[in-house]
Scaffold this active site. Structure first.
Site, mmCIF file in Angstrom:
data_model
loop_
_atom_site.group_PDB
_atom_site.id
_atom_site.type_symbol
_atom_site.label_atom_id
_atom_site.label_comp_id
_atom_site.label_asym_id
_atom_site.label_seq_id
_atom_site.Cartn_x
_atom_site.Cartn_y
_atom_site.Cartn_z
ATOM 1 N N ASP A 1 -1.283 -0.594 6.137
ATOM 2 C CA ASP A 1 -1.489 0.054 7.432
ATOM 3 C C ASP A 1 -2.939 0.002 7.882
ATOM 4 O O ASP A 1 -3.247 0.418 8.993
ATOM 5 C CB ASP A 1 -1.040 1.523 7.371
ATOM 6 C CG ASP A 1 -1.974 2.362 6.500
ATOM 7 O OD1 ASP A 1 -2.215 1.965 5.339
ATOM 8 O OD2 ASP A 1 -2.453 3.412 6.969
ATOM 9 N N ASP B 1 0.850 -1.168 0.000
ATOM 10 C CA ASP B 1 0.000 0.000 0.000
ATOM 11 C C ASP B 1 0.896 1.232 0.000
ATOM 12 O O ASP B 1 2.076 1.159 0.366
ATOM 13 C CB ASP B 1 -0.895 -0.012 1.249
ATOM 14 C CG ASP B 1 -1.870 1.134 1.267
ATOM 15 O OD1 ASP B 1 -2.532 1.377 0.244
ATOM 16 O OD2 ASP B 1 -1.965 1.808 2.313
ATOM 17 N N ASP C 1 -0.323 5.121 0.676
ATOM 18 C CA ASP C 1 -0.654 6.088 1.722
ATOM 19 C C ASP C 1 -0.587 5.432 3.091
ATOM 20 O O ASP C 1 -1.296 4.467 3.368
ATOM 21 C CB ASP C 1 -2.060 6.654 1.496
ATOM 22 C CG ASP C 1 -2.147 7.518 0.249
ATOM 23 O OD1 ASP C 1 -1.382 8.482 0.160
ATOM 24 O OD2 ASP C 1 -2.979 7.208 -0.624
#
Length: 344
Positions: free
Chosen positions: A225, A26, A28
């Protein structure tokens, strides 16, 4: 509790960069936030690549094109090509193309990333409900997206045009904090129309399919995250995952995670790719879990933690105690005092 519900983070005797052929990263909250590289990301990804790990960047953010994302990564010191980037715009464009004729018009509520992805699939992006679109697609358009774009989507959907969304992340990390994501914008259209979109992005299967088709990964590791997109997407795809604590997920959310949100591994940041992972073991009495110098148990009302050592080892032990106590549900035991002791 059915077989397969994860009850503790796993260990790994070798660095994750050697145990898996491809990292599905990922962006961001993992690689960067607000355009700036997250601490240790550049060096860690360079070392993982040098170890032979293929790096692919998988994002639910449909705003930017793969070319733009790759250029940004390269500027940050992470060499990347557009073929290394997979976006939810690409996944939703494929989903639409499988349901409408080639060359069909699609009303776009979002940014350039969606338009480029639609053209790649032979579809024509349009701006108005009066352009006779056969579908509406909605993706993150940035903070400057005009309110009138939502109205155009509503007009078309009210006429029976099918509605697609790149993703439904309610929030997105930024340099100043947590900002509204595409999911918040989707809710605006949902409330106004009463309709439900077909969604392509993480954690749903169309995004995982797009990622595997484009990377050819045989033994992928999802790195993210967010529990509700990255980790659940890995769960739905039947692949392993690494949660890094550089984005939106905190210790309390991790302890309360239901089975589909429980990562295979937990680490502070992307340096976790370069190391093995410690085992979490059942204590001799069978009443708790030990990792490093910490022991965690599930009491009647709260999670208990004793010992000393690395904070992450304590968190891993707490995960085992919480997830085992919760079974297939969410742990409702209070872990605040234990997490405070770890500084998490």
């Amino acid at each position: 509790m059915s077989q397969g519900a994860r009850t503790r983070p796993e260990g790994s005797g070798q660095p994750l960069s050697g145990a898996y052929d491809t990292a599905l990263l990922d962006l961001d909250g993992v690689v960067y936030a607000g355009g700036n590289a997250i601490a240790h990301a550049v060096e860690s990804l360079g070392a993982a690549r040098a170890d032979g790990m293929h790096l692919a960047y998988v994002t639910n953010n449909a705003l930017r094109t793969p070319d733009a994302v790759a250029a940004h990564l390269t500027e940050l010191g992470i060499p990347a090509d557009s073929s290394d980037v997979i976006t939810s715009a690409q996944a939703v464009a494929r989903l639409i193309a499988e349901q409408v004729p080639s060359g069909a018009r699609v009303l776009v509520v979002g940014g350039e990333g969606l338009r480029v992805a639609l053209r790649e699939r032979g579809l024509e992006p349009v701006e108005s409900a009066e352009d006779d679109p056969v579908a509406v697609v909605q993706g993150y358009g940035g903070p400057e997206l005009p309110w009138g774009r939502f109205a155009e989507a509503c007009y078309a959907i009210a006429r029976g045009v099918p509605w697609f969304a790149s993703n439904t992340d309610l929030t997105i990390p930024s340099a100043r904090g947590i900002a509204p994501g595409n999911g918040a914008a989707v809710e605006v259209v949902r409330i106004a129309t009463g309709a439900e979109p077909q969604v392509a992005g993480k954690p749903l299967p169309p995004m995982h399919r797009e990622t595997i088709l484009r990377t050819g990964a045989k033994r992928p590791l999802v790195v993210g995250d967010r529990l509700d997109t990255d980790i659940e997407g890995a769960f739905n795809g039947g692949v392993d995952s690494l949660l890094v604590l550089t984005g939106v997920t905190d210790g309390a959310q991790l302890l309360a995670a239901p089975p589909q949100h429980r990562p295979t591994y937990v680490d502070a940041d992307l340096r976790g790719l370069l190391t093995g992972q410690p085992d979490v073991e059942v204590t001799e009495k069978g009443d708790g879990f030990r990792c490093g110098g910490w022991t965690a148990t599930a009491g009647a009302e709260r999670l208990e933690l004793s010992g000393d050592g690395e904070a992450l080892d304590g968190l891993r032990a707490l995960c085992a105690a919480a997830w085992t106590a919760a079974g297939e549900g969410c742990c409702e035991l209070d872990g605040g005092k234990a997490l405070a002791r770890l500084g998490l």
